[in-house]
Design a protein around this motif. Structure first.
Motif, PDB file in Angstrom:
ATOM      1  N   PHE A 104      24.238  40.513  40.063  1.00  0.00           N
ATOM      2  CA  PHE A 104      25.609  40.851  40.492  1.00  0.00           C
ATOM      3  C   PHE A 104      26.579  39.970  39.712  1.00  0.00           C
ATOM      4  CE2 PHE A 104      25.171  43.662  44.216  1.00  0.00           C
ATOM      5  CZ  PHE A 104      23.787  43.645  44.345  1.00  0.00           C
ATOM      6  N   LEU A 105      27.308  40.590  38.793  1.00  0.00           N
ATOM      7  CA  LEU A 105      28.215  39.833  37.924  1.00  0.00           C
ATOM      8  C   LEU A 105      29.512  39.510  38.654  1.00  0.00           C
ATOM      9  CD1 LEU A 105      27.719  42.096  34.786  1.00  0.00           C
ATOM     10  CD2 LEU A 105      26.632  39.892  35.210  1.00  0.00           C
ATOM     11  N   GLY A 106      29.973  40.447  39.473  1.00  0.00           N
ATOM     12  CA  GLY A 106      31.201  40.271  40.244  1.00  0.00           C
ATOM     13  C   GLY A 106      31.093  41.039  41.541  1.00  0.00           C
ATOM     14  N   THR A 107      31.803  40.592  42.589  1.00  0.00           N
ATOM     15  CA  THR A 107      31.643  41.195  43.920  1.00  0.00           C
ATOM     16  C   THR A 107      32.985  41.366  44.650  1.00  0.00           C
ATOM     17  OG1 THR A 107      31.229  38.995  44.850  1.00  0.00           O
ATOM     18  CG2 THR A 107      29.294  40.273  44.207  1.00  0.00           C
ATOM     19  N   ALA A 108      34.089  41.385  43.901  1.00  0.00           N
ATOM     20  CA  ALA A 108      35.410  41.523  44.534  1.00  0.00           C
ATOM     21  C   ALA A 108      35.969  42.916  44.342  1.00  0.00           C
ATOM     22  CB  ALA A 108      36.391  40.518  43.940  1.00  0.00           C
ATOM     23  N   ALA A 109      36.979  43.236  45.148  1.00  0.00           N
ATOM     24  CA  ALA A 109      37.785  44.439  44.962  1.00  0.00           C
ATOM     25  C   ALA A 109      38.761  44.226  43.794  1.00  0.00           C
ATOM     26  CB  ALA A 109      38.521  44.754  46.257  1.00  0.00           C
ATOM     27  N   ALA A 110      39.680  45.183  43.624  1.00  0.00           N
ATOM     28  CA  ALA A 110      40.519  45.266  42.425  1.00  0.00           C
ATOM     29  C   ALA A 110      41.262  43.984  42.073  1.00  0.00           C
ATOM     30  CB  ALA A 110      41.524  46.394  42.598  1.00  0.00           C
ATOM     31  N   GLU A 111      41.709  43.253  43.099  1.00  0.00           N
ATOM     32  CA  GLU A 111      42.602  42.117  42.862  1.00  0.00           C
ATOM     33  C   GLU A 111      41.861  40.811  42.629  1.00  0.00           C
ATOM     34  OE1 GLU A 111      41.935  43.909  45.422  1.00  0.00           O
ATOM     35  OE2 GLU A 111      42.498  43.066  47.351  1.00  0.00           O
ATOM     36  N   GLY A 112      40.503  40.826  42.778  1.00  0.00           N
ATOM     37  CA  GLY A 112      39.738  39.582  42.729  1.00  0.00           C
ATOM     38  C   GLY A 112      39.970  38.798  44.007  1.00  0.00           C
ATOM     39  N   TRP A 113      39.178  37.744  44.217  1.00  0.00           N
ATOM     40  CA  TRP A 113      39.368  36.912  45.410  1.00  0.00           C
ATOM     41  C   TRP A 113      39.019  35.493  45.037  1.00  0.00           C
ATOM     42  CZ3 TRP A 113      36.950  38.209  50.878  1.00  0.00           C
ATOM     43  CH2 TRP A 113      37.588  37.404  51.857  1.00  0.00           C
ATOM     44  N   PRO A 114      39.949  34.523  44.981  1.00  0.00           N
ATOM     45  CA  PRO A 114      41.372  34.683  45.259  1.00  0.00           C
ATOM     46  C   PRO A 114      42.011  35.734  44.352  1.00  0.00           C
ATOM     47  CG  PRO A 114      40.927  32.582  44.168  1.00  0.00           C
ATOM     48  CD  PRO A 114      39.613  33.148  44.554  1.00  0.00           C
ATOM     49  N   ALA A 115      42.930  36.496  44.934  1.00  0.00           N
ATOM     50  CA  ALA A 115      43.554  37.582  44.200  1.00  0.00           C
ATOM     51  C   ALA A 115      44.528  37.034  43.161  1.00  0.00           C
ATOM     52  CB  ALA A 115      44.271  38.511  45.166  1.00  0.00           C
ATOM     53  N   VAL A 116      44.647  37.799  42.091  1.00  0.00           N
ATOM     54  CA  VAL A 116      45.281  37.279  40.876  1.00  0.00           C
ATOM     55  C   VAL A 116      46.695  36.724  41.118  1.00  0.00           C
ATOM     56  CG1 VAL A 116      45.854  39.639  40.081  1.00  0.00           C
ATOM     57  CG2 VAL A 116      45.732  37.772  38.433  1.00  0.00           C
ATOM     58  N   PHE A 117      47.480  37.375  41.961  1.00  0.00           N
ATOM     59  CA  PHE A 117      48.859  36.888  42.195  1.00  0.00           C
ATOM     60  C   PHE A 117      49.108  36.487  43.647  1.00  0.00           C
ATOM     61  CE2 PHE A 117      49.597  39.815  38.516  1.00  0.00           C
ATOM     62  CZ  PHE A 117      50.150  38.892  37.643  1.00  0.00           C
ATOM     63  N   CYS A 118      48.054  36.257  44.436  1.00  0.00           N
ATOM     64  CA  CYS A 118      48.228  36.197  45.893  1.00  0.00           C
ATOM     65  C   CYS A 118      48.319  34.774  46.457  1.00  0.00           C
ATOM     66  CB  CYS A 118      47.083  36.939  46.576  1.00  0.00           C
ATOM     67  SG  CYS A 118      47.384  37.197  48.325  1.00  0.00           S
ATOM     68  N   GLN A 119      49.164  34.635  47.494  1.00  0.00           N
ATOM     69  CA  GLN A 119      49.312  33.350  48.192  1.00  0.00           C
ATOM     70  C   GLN A 119      48.927  33.460  49.668  1.00  0.00           C
ATOM     71  OE1 GLN A 119      53.519  32.632  47.215  1.00  0.00           O
ATOM     72  NE2 GLN A 119      52.846  31.005  45.833  1.00  0.00           N
ATOM     73  N   CYS A 120      48.148  34.495  50.059  1.00  0.00           N
ATOM     74  CA  CYS A 120      47.802  34.680  51.479  1.00  0.00           C
ATOM     75  C   CYS A 120      46.805  33.612  51.943  1.00  0.00           C
ATOM     76  CB  CYS A 120      47.256  36.090  51.739  1.00  0.00           C
ATOM     77  SG  CYS A 120      45.520  36.317  51.342  1.00  0.00           S
ATOM     78  N   GLU A 121      46.647  33.517  53.267  1.00  0.00           N
ATOM     79  CA  GLU A 121      45.759  32.505  53.858  1.00  0.00           C
ATOM     80  C   GLU A 121      44.324  32.661  53.358  1.00  0.00           C
ATOM     81  OE1 GLU A 121      46.295  29.763  55.631  1.00  0.00           O
ATOM     82  OE2 GLU A 121      48.395  30.238  55.165  1.00  0.00           O
TER      83      GLU A 121
END
Ligand SMILES: [Zn+2]
Ligand SMILES: [Zn+2]
Ligand SMILES: [Zn+2]
Length: 274
Positions: A7-24
């Motif tokens: 498994f090379l990657g396991t995130a949805a479209a935005e990645g996690w942490p998401a590319v531009f995100c400041q959520c908790e």
């Protein structure tokens, strides 16, 4: 014959942490690190078959020391940017790449993936290094040493998103995301198979929605329906992947909810041998 998956990657479209995100949830993932750091989803099987070509592919090449020239076939699930970044294919020809055996890479996908290739990949590459083949739902085909059956997913209205039954030797897997609850026709075809491994869409995490993406609830329902219909047995492995910060659960929390139900939680770098 065995199949080995990475498994090379396991995130949805935005990645996690998401590319531009400041959520908790992104803050927590940054702080905890480890298996909470997820790049865009892709799997490589036996070093020669890859599923999807996400924008994090170069990062995957460095992180896992991949020799992508050895991959002669890529199955693309659908055209969304987290699964297919066709511009990268322009790097697979002179002067950007020397492919020693000069073999072509074949990209398999739906009409929209095919159109994206025609629009984004340069002629010199299409003439010398990369081929594209359209797959239609339920039309089975041989891809290298694998037998592949594309099934329709419930994921978007404007293209035929595909999930894949992939067999090699006596092993059969389902690469089952991105997907909502499978359409009836796909269930019908699945009933002809006995899976050794099912990889399922868990984008929604703790949320109950099963339209376009699933979460924990949908994955458990899918597992139960597979068991009831003989598509899976007690020996079948179940793995959830394609996680999003909006699903609300970090790696350990996902494990607490999924493992008691016999479903493993994928993470970047996880390997499975069947
Ligand atoms: Zn996706
Ligand atoms: Zn976030
Ligand atoms: Zn998608």
């Amino acid at each position: 014959m065995a199949m080995k998956l990475l498994f090379l990657g396991t995130a949805a479209a935005e990645g996690w942490p998401a590319v531009f995100c400041q959520c908790e949830n992104c803050k927590k993932a940054r702080k905890k690190g480890g298996k909470n750091i997820r790049t865009r989803s892709s799997v490589i099987i036996d070093s020669d078959l890859k599923i999807d070509l996400p924008p994090d592919t170069y990062h995957h090449v460095i992180k896992y020391n991949l020799d992508l020239a050895k991959v002669e076939n890529i199955l693309v699930t659908h055209s969304h940017q987290d699964h297919f970044y066709p511009e990268e294919l322009n790097m697979r020809a002179e002067p950007f790449a020397k492919i020693l055996n000069q073999k072509f890479l074949t990209i398999y996908g739906n009409e929209k993936v095919f159109m994206k290739i025609q629009n984004s990949v340069e002629r010199r590459v299409l003439e010398n290094s990369v081929k594209a083949k359209v797959l239609r739902p339920y039309e089975e085909t041989n891809v290298g040493s694998y037998h592949v059956v594309p099934l329709l997913a419930d994921h978007a209205e404007d293209e035929q998103c595909l999930i894949y039954i992939i067999s090699k030797g006596n092993k059969t897997i389902l690469y089952g995301h991105d997907s909502g609850w499978f359409p009836e026709e796909s269930w019908k075809v699945l009933k002809n198979f006995k899976l050794d491994l099912a990889i399922l869409d868990c984008t929604n995490g703790a949320l109950p929605q099963i339209k376009y993406h699933m979460g924990i609830e949908g994955d458990i329902k899918t597992k139960n329906k597979m068991l009831e219909n003989g598509i899976a047995s007690k020996d079948t492995l179940f793995v959830a992947t394609h996680f999003s910060h909006n699903g609300g659960l970090l790696h350990e929390e996902l494990k607490e909810k999924l493992e008691p139900n016999g479903i493993s939680v994928a993470y970047d770098g996880m390997t499975l041998e069947l």
